[in-house]
Motif scaffolding. Structure first.
Motif, PDB file in Angstrom:
ATOM      1  N   GLU A 290      28.271 -59.649  38.362  1.00  0.00           N
ATOM      2  CA  GLU A 290      28.468 -58.218  38.117  1.00  0.00           C
ATOM      3  C   GLU A 290      27.196 -57.377  38.099  1.00  0.00           C
ATOM      4  O   GLU A 290      27.258 -56.154  38.222  1.00  0.00           O
ATOM      5  CB  GLU A 290      29.198 -58.016  36.784  1.00  0.00           C
ATOM      6  CG  GLU A 290      28.509 -58.655  35.597  1.00  0.00           C
ATOM      7  CD  GLU A 290      29.315 -58.503  34.310  1.00  0.00           C
ATOM      8  OE1 GLU A 290      30.094 -57.519  34.210  1.00  0.00           O
ATOM      9  OE2 GLU A 290      29.181 -59.357  33.416  1.00  0.00           O
ATOM     10  N   TYR A 291      26.022 -57.992  37.961  1.00  0.00           N
ATOM     11  CA  TYR A 291      24.786 -57.220  37.878  1.00  0.00           C
ATOM     12  C   TYR A 291      24.069 -57.234  39.219  1.00  0.00           C
ATOM     13  O   TYR A 291      23.700 -58.303  39.718  1.00  0.00           O
ATOM     14  CB  TYR A 291      23.874 -57.784  36.783  1.00  0.00           C
ATOM     15  CG  TYR A 291      24.503 -57.731  35.418  1.00  0.00           C
ATOM     16  CD1 TYR A 291      24.682 -56.513  34.760  1.00  0.00           C
ATOM     17  CD2 TYR A 291      24.945 -58.890  34.789  1.00  0.00           C
ATOM     18  CE1 TYR A 291      25.282 -56.458  33.513  1.00  0.00           C
ATOM     19  CE2 TYR A 291      25.548 -58.846  33.543  1.00  0.00           C
ATOM     20  CZ  TYR A 291      25.719 -57.630  32.911  1.00  0.00           C
ATOM     21  OH  TYR A 291      26.316 -57.577  31.674  1.00  0.00           O
ATOM     22  N   CYS A 292      23.865 -56.059  39.793  1.00  0.00           N
ATOM     23  CA  CYS A 292      23.222 -55.934  41.099  1.00  0.00           C
ATOM     24  C   CYS A 292      21.784 -55.457  40.903  1.00  0.00           C
ATOM     25  O   CYS A 292      21.552 -54.365  40.370  1.00  0.00           O
ATOM     26  CB  CYS A 292      23.994 -54.949  41.967  1.00  0.00           C
ATOM     27  SG  CYS A 292      23.280 -54.730  43.616  1.00  0.00           S
ATOM     28  N   ILE A 293      20.818 -56.279  41.346  1.00  0.00           N
ATOM     29  CA  ILE A 293      19.404 -55.928  41.220  1.00  0.00           C
ATOM     30  C   ILE A 293      19.097 -54.719  42.100  1.00  0.00           C
ATOM     31  O   ILE A 293      19.396 -54.701  43.293  1.00  0.00           O
ATOM     32  CB  ILE A 293      18.505 -57.113  41.652  1.00  0.00           C
ATOM     33  CG1 ILE A 293      18.749 -58.348  40.784  1.00  0.00           C
ATOM     34  CG2 ILE A 293      17.024 -56.701  41.624  1.00  0.00           C
ATOM     35  CD1 ILE A 293      18.344 -58.214  39.361  1.00  0.00           C
ATOM     36  N   GLN A 294      18.469 -53.703  41.500  1.00  0.00           N
ATOM     37  CA  GLN A 294      18.072 -52.507  42.239  1.00  0.00           C
ATOM     38  C   GLN A 294      16.576 -52.508  42.552  1.00  0.00           C
ATOM     39  O   GLN A 294      16.169 -52.153  43.645  1.00  0.00           O
ATOM     40  CB  GLN A 294      18.419 -51.248  41.440  1.00  0.00           C
ATOM     41  CG  GLN A 294      19.907 -51.102  41.153  1.00  0.00           C
ATOM     42  CD  GLN A 294      20.736 -50.994  42.417  1.00  0.00           C
ATOM     43  OE1 GLN A 294      20.430 -50.180  43.293  1.00  0.00           O
ATOM     44  NE2 GLN A 294      21.771 -51.807  42.531  1.00  0.00           N
TER      45      GLN A 294
ATOM     46  N   VAL B 230      10.291 -61.417  34.388  1.00  0.00           N
ATOM     47  CA  VAL B 230      10.335 -60.363  35.394  1.00  0.00           C
ATOM     48  C   VAL B 230      11.407 -59.386  34.924  1.00  0.00           C
ATOM     49  O   VAL B 230      12.495 -59.795  34.510  1.00  0.00           O
ATOM     50  CB  VAL B 230      10.680 -60.913  36.791  1.00  0.00           C
ATOM     51  CG1 VAL B 230      10.775 -59.775  37.803  1.00  0.00           C
ATOM     52  CG2 VAL B 230       9.634 -61.925  37.240  1.00  0.00           C
ATOM     53  N   ILE B 231      11.099 -58.091  34.970  1.00  0.00           N
ATOM     54  CA  ILE B 231      12.001 -57.059  34.477  1.00  0.00           C
ATOM     55  C   ILE B 231      12.571 -56.284  35.660  1.00  0.00           C
ATOM     56  O   ILE B 231      11.818 -55.798  36.518  1.00  0.00           O
ATOM     57  CB  ILE B 231      11.280 -56.064  33.528  1.00  0.00           C
ATOM     58  CG1 ILE B 231      10.372 -56.801  32.542  1.00  0.00           C
ATOM     59  CG2 ILE B 231      12.282 -55.165  32.828  1.00  0.00           C
ATOM     60  CD1 ILE B 231      11.073 -57.727  31.609  1.00  0.00           C
ATOM     61  N   TYR B 232      13.897 -56.181  35.715  1.00  0.00           N
ATOM     62  CA  TYR B 232      14.573 -55.494  36.806  1.00  0.00           C
ATOM     63  C   TYR B 232      15.365 -54.304  36.272  1.00  0.00           C
ATOM     64  O   TYR B 232      15.857 -54.323  35.143  1.00  0.00           O
ATOM     65  CB  TYR B 232      15.585 -56.416  37.492  1.00  0.00           C
ATOM     66  CG  TYR B 232      15.042 -57.711  38.016  1.00  0.00           C
ATOM     67  CD1 TYR B 232      14.517 -57.807  39.308  1.00  0.00           C
ATOM     68  CD2 TYR B 232      15.077 -58.866  37.237  1.00  0.00           C
ATOM     69  CE1 TYR B 232      14.040 -59.015  39.802  1.00  0.00           C
ATOM     70  CE2 TYR B 232      14.597 -60.076  37.722  1.00  0.00           C
ATOM     71  CZ  TYR B 232      14.084 -60.150  39.004  1.00  0.00           C
ATOM     72  OH  TYR B 232      13.613 -61.337  39.476  1.00  0.00           O
ATOM     73  N   GLN B 233      15.524 -53.304  37.134  1.00  0.00           N
ATOM     74  CA  GLN B 233      16.575 -52.323  36.922  1.00  0.00           C
ATOM     75  C   GLN B 233      17.766 -52.821  37.717  1.00  0.00           C
ATOM     76  O   GLN B 233      17.618 -53.228  38.881  1.00  0.00           O
ATOM     77  CB  GLN B 233      16.151 -50.935  37.391  1.00  0.00           C
ATOM     78  CG  GLN B 233      17.184 -49.869  37.074  1.00  0.00           C
ATOM     79  CD  GLN B 233      16.750 -48.494  37.562  1.00  0.00           C
ATOM     80  OE1 GLN B 233      16.757 -48.240  38.768  1.00  0.00           O
ATOM     81  NE2 GLN B 233      16.344 -47.640  36.650  1.00  0.00           N
TER      82      GLN B 233
ATOM     83  N   ALA C 174       6.488 -62.281  44.743  1.00  0.00           N
ATOM     84  CA  ALA C 174       6.825 -63.661  45.075  1.00  0.00           C
ATOM     85  C   ALA C 174       7.720 -64.282  44.024  1.00  0.00           C
ATOM     86  O   ALA C 174       8.494 -65.192  44.315  1.00  0.00           O
ATOM     87  CB  ALA C 174       5.549 -64.483  45.231  1.00  0.00           C
ATOM     88  N   GLU C 175       7.651 -63.813  42.780  1.00  0.00           N
ATOM     89  CA  GLU C 175       8.431 -64.382  41.701  1.00  0.00           C
ATOM     90  C   GLU C 175       9.711 -63.609  41.426  1.00  0.00           C
ATOM     91  O   GLU C 175      10.470 -63.960  40.538  1.00  0.00           O
ATOM     92  CB  GLU C 175       7.585 -64.427  40.419  1.00  0.00           C
ATOM     93  CG  GLU C 175       6.437 -65.412  40.459  1.00  0.00           C
ATOM     94  CD  GLU C 175       6.902 -66.857  40.556  1.00  0.00           C
ATOM     95  OE1 GLU C 175       8.050 -67.150  40.169  1.00  0.00           O
ATOM     96  OE2 GLU C 175       6.129 -67.689  41.033  1.00  0.00           O
ATOM     97  N   ALA C 176       9.952 -62.515  42.148  1.00  0.00           N
ATOM     98  CA  ALA C 176      11.082 -61.648  41.843  1.00  0.00           C
ATOM     99  C   ALA C 176      12.271 -61.902  42.768  1.00  0.00           C
ATOM    100  O   ALA C 176      12.109 -62.291  43.925  1.00  0.00           O
ATOM    101  CB  ALA C 176      10.657 -60.183  41.947  1.00  0.00           C
ATOM    102  N   LEU C 177      13.470 -61.642  42.259  1.00  0.00           N
ATOM    103  CA  LEU C 177      14.676 -61.693  43.073  1.00  0.00           C
ATOM    104  C   LEU C 177      14.730 -60.465  43.983  1.00  0.00           C
ATOM    105  O   LEU C 177      14.185 -59.412  43.661  1.00  0.00           O
ATOM    106  CB  LEU C 177      15.910 -61.717  42.168  1.00  0.00           C
ATOM    107  CG  LEU C 177      16.110 -62.999  41.351  1.00  0.00           C
ATOM    108  CD1 LEU C 177      17.206 -62.791  40.320  1.00  0.00           C
ATOM    109  CD2 LEU C 177      16.428 -64.182  42.245  1.00  0.00           C
ATOM    110  N   ARG C 178      15.412 -60.600  45.094  1.00  0.00           N
ATOM    111  CA  ARG C 178      15.495 -59.509  46.056  1.00  0.00           C
ATOM    112  C   ARG C 178      16.454 -58.414  45.590  1.00  0.00           C
ATOM    113  O   ARG C 178      17.426 -58.685  44.876  1.00  0.00           O
ATOM    114  CB  ARG C 178      15.965 -60.045  47.410  1.00  0.00           C
ATOM    115  CG  ARG C 178      14.972 -60.972  48.085  1.00  0.00           C
ATOM    116  CD  ARG C 178      15.530 -61.450  49.409  1.00  0.00           C
ATOM    117  NE  ARG C 178      14.601 -62.353  50.074  1.00  0.00           N
ATOM    118  CZ  ARG C 178      14.865 -62.977  51.214  1.00  0.00           C
ATOM    119  NH1 ARG C 178      16.026 -62.790  51.815  1.00  0.00           N
ATOM    120  NH2 ARG C 178      13.963 -63.785  51.764  1.00  0.00           N
ATOM    121  N   GLU C 179      16.175 -57.195  46.036  1.00  0.00           N
ATOM    122  CA  GLU C 179      17.093 -56.083  45.802  1.00  0.00           C
ATOM    123  C   GLU C 179      18.464 -56.434  46.388  1.00  0.00           C
ATOM    124  O   GLU C 179      18.570 -56.983  47.481  1.00  0.00           O
ATOM    125  CB  GLU C 179      16.546 -54.822  46.474  1.00  0.00           C
ATOM    126  CG  GLU C 179      17.419 -53.607  46.329  1.00  0.00           C
ATOM    127  CD  GLU C 179      16.848 -52.395  47.047  1.00  0.00           C
ATOM    128  OE1 GLU C 179      17.629 -51.459  47.318  1.00  0.00           O
ATOM    129  OE2 GLU C 179      15.634 -52.406  47.348  1.00  0.00           O
TER     130      GLU C 179
END
Length: 199
Positions: A15-19, A29-32, A3-8
């Motif tokens: 320039e940064y695309c959440i995977q 929140v930690i994303y690759q 619920a707290e995370a951005l969508r893939e």
């Protein structure tokens, strides 16, 4: 966490695309993510008890929690300052960029291969000799950090990354402070941090 995370597929800073989401803690929140052909780690400042995400993805303080949220953003930005001081220390997670977007703070970090020491211990029997062999380089890294007047303050098995060949890395300076300054917010595991932090 979801619920707290951005969508893939979300694009940040143009320039940064959440995977994927790879973790979350008390303040982030930690994303690759990817940037061109490079994979990176992206930390987003989100403190659930003080902040909420709107439908447009922006982070806003909860009603009556504006002061705490502002302090958390300032504290998160300081992590970038510590990493900048430590940029030439081998085996410390390297800061690539720091920016503000969606009403919150972001850190872009070099991706490090490996698993946490906590996970490593589950699949590797660590006797006394192996423990010493593994930890001596970690102590050297911590010594270099201290020589630059930075105290980590959250030195625990989750913040030590072990590569396949046994090379360690020290991660997560979100609880750090400069020598001689007392942190205004303690976000460390009590079992691994100094008791005087809780006085």
């Amino acid at each position: 966490m979801a619920a707290e995370a951005l969508r893939e597929g979300t694009i940040l800073h143009g320039e940064y695309c959440i995977q994927s989401v790879i973790g979350s803690g008390g303040s982030a929140v930690i994303y690759q993510a990817t940037c061109a052909e490079m994979r990176v780690i992206l930390k987003e400042c989100v403190v659930p008890q003080w902040m909420a995400r709107q439908q447009d993805g922006c982070i806003v303080p909860l009603p009556g929690r504006e002061q705490e949220a502002q302090a958390a953003w300032e504290r998160f930005a300081q992590e970038g300052q510590y990493l900048a001081v430590l940029r030439d220390v081998p085996s410390v997670g390297q800061l690539l960029e720091q920016f503000r977007e969606n009403g919150t703070q972001y850190l872009v970090l070099e991706e490090q291969p490996g698993i946490s020491l906590r996970e490593y211990r589950k699949t590797n029997a660590l006797g006394p000799e192996e423990t010493v062999r593994l930890m001596l380089p970690v102590i050297d890294i911590l010594g270099e950090v201290h020589r630059r007047q930075v105290l980590h303050l959250d030195f625990n098995p989750d913040n030590i990354l072990i590569e396949r060949d046994g090379t360690p890395h020290l991660l997560d300076f979100g609880s750090a402070c400069f020598l001689g300054k007392r942190p205004d917010l303690v976000q460390a595991e009590s079992a691994y941090s100094a008791i005087e932090l809780y006085d």
